[in-house]
Design a protein around this motif. Structure first.
Motif, PDB file in Angstrom:
ATOM      1  N   THR A 103     -21.071 -40.915  32.261  1.00 60.25           N
ATOM      2  CA  THR A 103     -19.959 -41.281  33.126  1.00 60.25           C
ATOM      3  C   THR A 103     -19.885 -40.319  34.304  1.00 60.25           C
ATOM      4  O   THR A 103     -19.896 -39.099  34.113  1.00 60.25           O
ATOM      5  CB  THR A 103     -18.618 -41.225  32.358  1.00 60.25           C
ATOM      6  OG1 THR A 103     -18.679 -42.138  31.254  1.00 60.25           O
ATOM      7  CG2 THR A 103     -17.458 -41.595  33.258  1.00 60.25           C
ATOM      8  N   SER A 124     -25.922 -47.375  38.102  1.00 63.45           N
ATOM      9  CA  SER A 124     -25.345 -47.259  36.764  1.00 63.45           C
ATOM     10  C   SER A 124     -26.185 -48.062  35.781  1.00 63.45           C
ATOM     11  O   SER A 124     -26.260 -49.285  35.876  1.00 63.45           O
ATOM     12  CB  SER A 124     -23.897 -47.757  36.767  1.00 63.45           C
ATOM     13  OG  SER A 124     -23.368 -47.756  35.467  1.00 63.45           O
ATOM     14  N   ARG A 128     -21.149 -45.458  33.412  1.00 61.45           N
ATOM     15  CA  ARG A 128     -19.947 -45.815  34.175  1.00 61.45           C
ATOM     16  C   ARG A 128     -19.825 -44.896  35.381  1.00 61.45           C
ATOM     17  O   ARG A 128     -20.014 -43.687  35.272  1.00 61.45           O
ATOM     18  CB  ARG A 128     -18.691 -45.665  33.309  1.00 61.45           C
ATOM     19  CG  ARG A 128     -18.664 -46.558  32.096  1.00 61.45           C
ATOM     20  CD  ARG A 128     -17.350 -46.478  31.359  1.00 61.45           C
ATOM     21  NE  ARG A 128     -16.935 -45.099  31.117  1.00 61.45           N
ATOM     22  CZ  ARG A 128     -15.718 -44.746  30.739  1.00 61.45           C
ATOM     23  NH1 ARG A 128     -14.782 -45.659  30.597  1.00 61.45           N
ATOM     24  NH2 ARG A 128     -15.416 -43.491  30.511  1.00 61.45           N
ATOM     25  N   ARG A 130     -16.896 -44.106  38.322  1.00 57.92           N
ATOM     26  CA  ARG A 130     -15.519 -44.322  38.762  1.00 57.92           C
ATOM     27  C   ARG A 130     -15.316 -43.521  40.047  1.00 57.92           C
ATOM     28  O   ARG A 130     -15.583 -42.315  40.080  1.00 57.92           O
ATOM     29  CB  ARG A 130     -14.511 -43.838  37.717  1.00 57.92           C
ATOM     30  CG  ARG A 130     -14.651 -44.503  36.362  1.00 57.92           C
ATOM     31  CD  ARG A 130     -14.106 -45.912  36.374  1.00 57.92           C
ATOM     32  NE  ARG A 130     -14.220 -46.535  35.074  1.00 57.92           N
ATOM     33  CZ  ARG A 130     -15.242 -47.262  34.668  1.00 57.92           C
ATOM     34  NH1 ARG A 130     -16.266 -47.447  35.460  1.00 57.92           N
ATOM     35  NH2 ARG A 130     -15.262 -47.823  33.483  1.00 57.92           N
ATOM     36  N   SER A 175     -21.138 -50.057  34.780  1.00 58.25           N
ATOM     37  CA  SER A 175     -20.015 -50.434  35.644  1.00 58.25           C
ATOM     38  C   SER A 175     -19.891 -49.481  36.822  1.00 58.25           C
ATOM     39  O   SER A 175     -20.238 -48.303  36.738  1.00 58.25           O
ATOM     40  CB  SER A 175     -18.702 -50.448  34.851  1.00 58.25           C
ATOM     41  OG  SER A 175     -18.393 -49.156  34.371  1.00 58.25           O
TER      42      SER A 175
END
Length: 196
Positions: A103, A124, A128, A130, A175
């Protein structure tokens, strides 16, 4: 187009210096710095001209991820772990992010954009990514995904002369989510109650 200035050679602002002084002040209060050393470091901080000069004053006081000013040149790579970039860090004109079974959390709300138009290549794979974007930044997401998720939550910035964050890349069973500030709803009765 001119050659981009390396993050370490970018000019430091008063706010950047104050961030470093605040960290030094905390270290002096809890006894990690003698008062004479605190005064000496503060004087040198206020004389610093570039961002690259600032981390040396707090390197022995806080970990790299918690530095008040970060000037790392390496791409963000979350390989089977969680990697976070937040606080005051320099987002280069061409930034690279990889999340492979991990992540990557990028917070741009206090970051310094090296250019008005920043291109971020985000990959990705079973991971993940973000990205938290501040108010007033236009977000453009391009690329493709295979059994993955890509999108922008919150309010998108309107096209104008402000900063632009262009995310390009792909997701494979992973994601890429961009979080922008939420839309504020004005409720007429809230203002009336405040006046009563």
């Amino acid at each position: 187009m001119s050659e981009p200035v390396p993050p370490a050679r970018m000019r430091a602002s008063h706010a950047d210096r104050e961030r470093v002084v605040a960290t030094l002040r905390e270290a002096a209060v809890d006894g990690r710095l003698e008062m004479s050393e605190f005064v000496e470091r503060c004087e040198r901080v206020y004389e610093a001209r570039t961002l690259g000069e600032l981390p040396e004053f707090t390197r022995d006081l806080v970990e790299e991820d918690a530095q008040p000013v970060q000037v790392r040149e390496a791409p963000v790579a979350a390989l089977g772990t969680t990697v976070t970039r937040s606080g005051r860090w320099v987002v280069r004109p061409e930034e690279y992010v990889l999340a492979l079974f991990g992540t990557a959390e990028l917070d741009l709300r206090d970051a310094l954009l090296a250019r008005e138009h920043v291109r971020m290549t985000a990959t990705s794979v079973f991971g993940r990514i973000r990205v938290h974007v501040p108010e007033g930044v236009e977000v453009r997401v391009r690329g493709w995904s295979f059994l993955g998720q890509r999108g922008v939550s919150g309010r998108r910035g309107r096209p104008r002369d402000g900063p632009v964050l262009e995310l390009r890349g792909f997701c494979v069973l992973g994601s890429l989510l961009v979080r922008t500030p939420k839309r504020r709803w004005w409720l007429p009765w809230r203002g009336r109650r405040a006046l009563e």
